[in-house]
Motif scaffolding. Structure first.
Motif, PDB file in Angstrom:
ATOM      1  N   GLY A 192       0.840  -1.249   0.042  1.00  0.00           N
ATOM      2  CA  GLY A 192       0.001  -0.215   0.015  1.00  0.00           C
ATOM      3  C   GLY A 192       0.676   1.249  -0.268  1.00  0.00           C
ATOM      4  N   ALA A 193       2.070   1.142  -0.228  1.00  0.00           N
ATOM      5  CA  ALA A 193       2.971   2.141  -0.311  1.00  0.00           C
ATOM      6  C   ALA A 193       4.334   1.733  -0.826  1.00  0.00           C
ATOM      7  CB  ALA A 193       3.451   2.715   1.116  1.00  0.00           C
ATOM      8  N   ALA A 194       5.203   2.648  -1.296  1.00  0.00           N
ATOM      9  CA  ALA A 194       6.472   2.575  -1.698  1.00  0.00           C
ATOM     10  C   ALA A 194       7.461   3.454  -1.557  1.00  0.00           C
ATOM     11  CB  ALA A 194       6.337   2.482  -3.390  1.00  0.00           C
ATOM     12  N   LEU A 195       8.580   2.890  -1.267  1.00  0.00           N
ATOM     13  CA  LEU A 195       9.814   4.115  -1.162  1.00  0.00           C
ATOM     14  C   LEU A 195      10.159   4.685  -2.466  1.00  0.00           C
ATOM     15  CD1 LEU A 195      12.127   2.015   1.166  1.00  0.00           C
ATOM     16  CD2 LEU A 195      10.171   3.449   1.844  1.00  0.00           C
ATOM     17  N   VAL A 196      10.467   6.010  -2.431  1.00  0.00           N
ATOM     18  CA  VAL A 196      10.787   6.991  -3.599  1.00  0.00           C
ATOM     19  C   VAL A 196      12.264   7.390  -3.617  1.00  0.00           C
ATOM     20  CG1 VAL A 196      10.436   8.954  -4.919  1.00  0.00           C
ATOM     21  CG2 VAL A 196       8.515   8.032  -3.708  1.00  0.00           C
ATOM     22  N   VAL A 197      13.085   6.853  -4.484  1.00  0.00           N
ATOM     23  CA  VAL A 197      14.281   7.228  -4.650  1.00  0.00           C
ATOM     24  C   VAL A 197      14.586   8.348  -5.838  1.00  0.00           C
ATOM     25  CG1 VAL A 197      15.200   5.009  -3.866  1.00  0.00           C
ATOM     26  CG2 VAL A 197      14.930   5.341  -6.111  1.00  0.00           C
ATOM     27  N   GLY A 198      15.619   9.116  -5.663  1.00  0.00           N
ATOM     28  CA  GLY A 198      15.801  10.059  -6.813  1.00  0.00           C
ATOM     29  C   GLY A 198      17.253   9.892  -7.342  1.00  0.00           C
ATOM     30  N   ALA A 199      17.997  10.925  -7.625  1.00  0.00           N
ATOM     31  CA  ALA A 199      19.362  10.649  -8.275  1.00  0.00           C
ATOM     32  C   ALA A 199      20.230   9.605  -7.498  1.00  0.00           C
ATOM     33  CB  ALA A 199      20.031  12.257  -8.564  1.00  0.00           C
ATOM     34  N   ARG A 200      20.870   8.963  -8.386  1.00  0.00           N
ATOM     35  CA  ARG A 200      21.956   8.016  -7.404  1.00  0.00           C
ATOM     36  C   ARG A 200      21.112   7.203  -6.435  1.00  0.00           C
ATOM     37  NH1 ARG A 200      26.820   8.984  -9.738  1.00  0.00           N
ATOM     38  NH2 ARG A 200      26.995  11.016 -10.331  1.00  0.00           N
ATOM     39  N   ASP A 201      19.970   6.862  -6.690  1.00  0.00           N
ATOM     40  CA  ASP A 201      19.003   5.953  -5.721  1.00  0.00           C
ATOM     41  C   ASP A 201      18.934   6.386  -4.321  1.00  0.00           C
ATOM     42  OD1 ASP A 201      18.431   4.233  -7.711  1.00  0.00           O
ATOM     43  OD2 ASP A 201      20.222   2.926  -7.399  1.00  0.00           O
ATOM     44  N   ARG A 202      19.111   7.506  -4.026  1.00  0.00           N
ATOM     45  CA  ARG A 202      18.963   8.240  -2.769  1.00  0.00           C
ATOM     46  C   ARG A 202      17.488   8.551  -2.413  1.00  0.00           C
ATOM     47  NH1 ARG A 202      22.419  11.340   0.308  1.00  0.00           N
ATOM     48  NH2 ARG A 202      21.550  12.508   1.769  1.00  0.00           N
ATOM     49  N   PHE A 203      17.414   8.138  -0.979  1.00  0.00           N
ATOM     50  CA  PHE A 203      15.941   8.155  -0.761  1.00  0.00           C
ATOM     51  C   PHE A 203      15.309   9.583  -0.660  1.00  0.00           C
ATOM     52  CE2 PHE A 203      13.108   8.370   3.000  1.00  0.00           C
ATOM     53  CZ  PHE A 203      12.120   7.680   2.746  1.00  0.00           C
ATOM     54  N   GLU A 204      14.077   9.711  -0.956  1.00  0.00           N
ATOM     55  CA  GLU A 204      13.489  10.865  -1.010  1.00  0.00           C
ATOM     56  C   GLU A 204      12.282  11.139  -0.368  1.00  0.00           C
ATOM     57  OE1 GLU A 204      14.799  13.481  -2.650  1.00  0.00           O
ATOM     58  OE2 GLU A 204      16.163  12.628  -3.813  1.00  0.00           O
ATOM     59  N   GLY A 205      11.543   9.820   0.069  1.00  0.00           N
ATOM     60  CA  GLY A 205      10.385   9.924   0.653  1.00  0.00           C
ATOM     61  C   GLY A 205       9.565   8.849   0.463  1.00  0.00           C
ATOM     62  N   VAL A 206       8.064   8.623   0.960  1.00  0.00           N
ATOM     63  CA  VAL A 206       7.243   7.575   0.744  1.00  0.00           C
ATOM     64  C   VAL A 206       6.023   8.029   0.053  1.00  0.00           C
ATOM     65  CG1 VAL A 206       6.007   5.694   1.973  1.00  0.00           C
ATOM     66  CG2 VAL A 206       7.973   6.517   2.784  1.00  0.00           C
ATOM     67  N   ILE A 207       5.509   7.101  -0.867  1.00  0.00           N
ATOM     68  CA  ILE A 207       4.222   7.597  -1.759  1.00  0.00           C
ATOM     69  C   ILE A 207       3.134   6.230  -1.158  1.00  0.00           C
ATOM     70  CG2 ILE A 207       4.983   6.195  -3.628  1.00  0.00           C
ATOM     71  CD1 ILE A 207       3.344   8.235  -5.197  1.00  0.00           C
TER      72      ILE A 207
END
Length: 249
Positions: A192-207
């Motif tokens: 029911g949720a997923a982890l969001v990663v940005g550049a170079r797979d750095r953690f950004e938040g949860v959706i």
């Protein structure tokens, strides 16, 4: 002539580039292609029979009928909202409302922050930090900020220090992923949720799935692309006289 050709921007042609890979790998390769295109700013022409893929990757879509006849050339949102004819409707398929999720990137919605922790850190300090910031999620990251695991509060309370194990099955989506990708990831992982990663797979938040559901509701209310040009084969192309003095360019 050689100098003129060299000055022209190169065009990359890709014919069914992701047709032979599994869905999860396909999603990640598509995201990587988008990242590369944002960096290099090259024109890419992608041939595909997957309309969802066309909507995700394309700024413009040309739908061809038999005989290579262009039946519609438009922005993805315009094609979803106003298919030119029954052929385009059939090509889009059912669930056009859900396909609107392919138009929105994860980076365009509000993410839920989470407390981050490092392996070996004291659990009490981590939970206290989570309480102070009002976050319900704790994500364990490595030295580069990449997610390693996503333990529940109950799991953390059972141990004294943050575990070092990496969870290879974390539900991850990139900031360039679509909300449709995010929903698929949530359904596969049953979280029911997923982890969001940005550049170079750095953690950004949860959706969360609630964010996706809100986007579906909004998509039903209105569809954008008011300024998208139409591109139907509705008439004959004007003939050009290319003879000397005939007005050709």
């Amino acid at each position: 002539m050689a100098r003129a050709l060299a000055a022209d921007p190169p065009v990359l042609l890709m014919d069914e580039p992701f047709g032979a890979v599994d869905p999860i790998t396909r999603q990640r390769l598509q995201d990587e292609l988008i990242n590369i295109q944002h960096e290099l700013q090259k024109t890419i022409v992608c041939v595909t029979h997957d309309f969802d893929e066309a909507v995700k990757l394309g700024d413009w879509i040309a739908v061809f009928d038999e005989g290579a006849r262009v039946v519609q050339y438009d922005a993805p949102e315009r094609i979803l909202a106003e298919p030119a004819d029954e052929f385009v409707e059939d090509f889009i398929g059912s669930g056009a409302g859900l396909k609107q999720l392919t138009l929105t990137r994860v980076r365009e919605v509000d993410l839920v922050p989470a407390a981050t922790a490092r392996p070996g850190e004291d659990v009490r300090a981590v939970l206290r930090r989570a309480d102070e910031t009002g976050t319900r999620d704790v994500v364990v990251v490595d030295d580069r900020g990449r997610p390693l695991s996503w333990p529940s509060r109950r799991q953390l309370e059972r141990v004294g220090t943050v575990p070092r194990e990496r969870n290879e099955r974390l539900p991850l989506v990139g900031t360039n992923s679509t909300l449709n990708d995010a929903l698929d990831t949530m359904l596969v992982s049953s979280t029911g949720a997923a982890l969001v990663v940005g550049a170079r797979d750095r953690f950004e938040g949860v959706i969360y799935v609630e964010t996706v559901m809100a986007a579906i509701t909004e998509a039903r209310r209105s569809v954008a692309a008011e300024d998208a040009p139409l591109g139907h084969n509705t008439g004959e192309l004007p003939a050009v006289d290319a003879t000397p003095g005939g007005g050709g360019r």
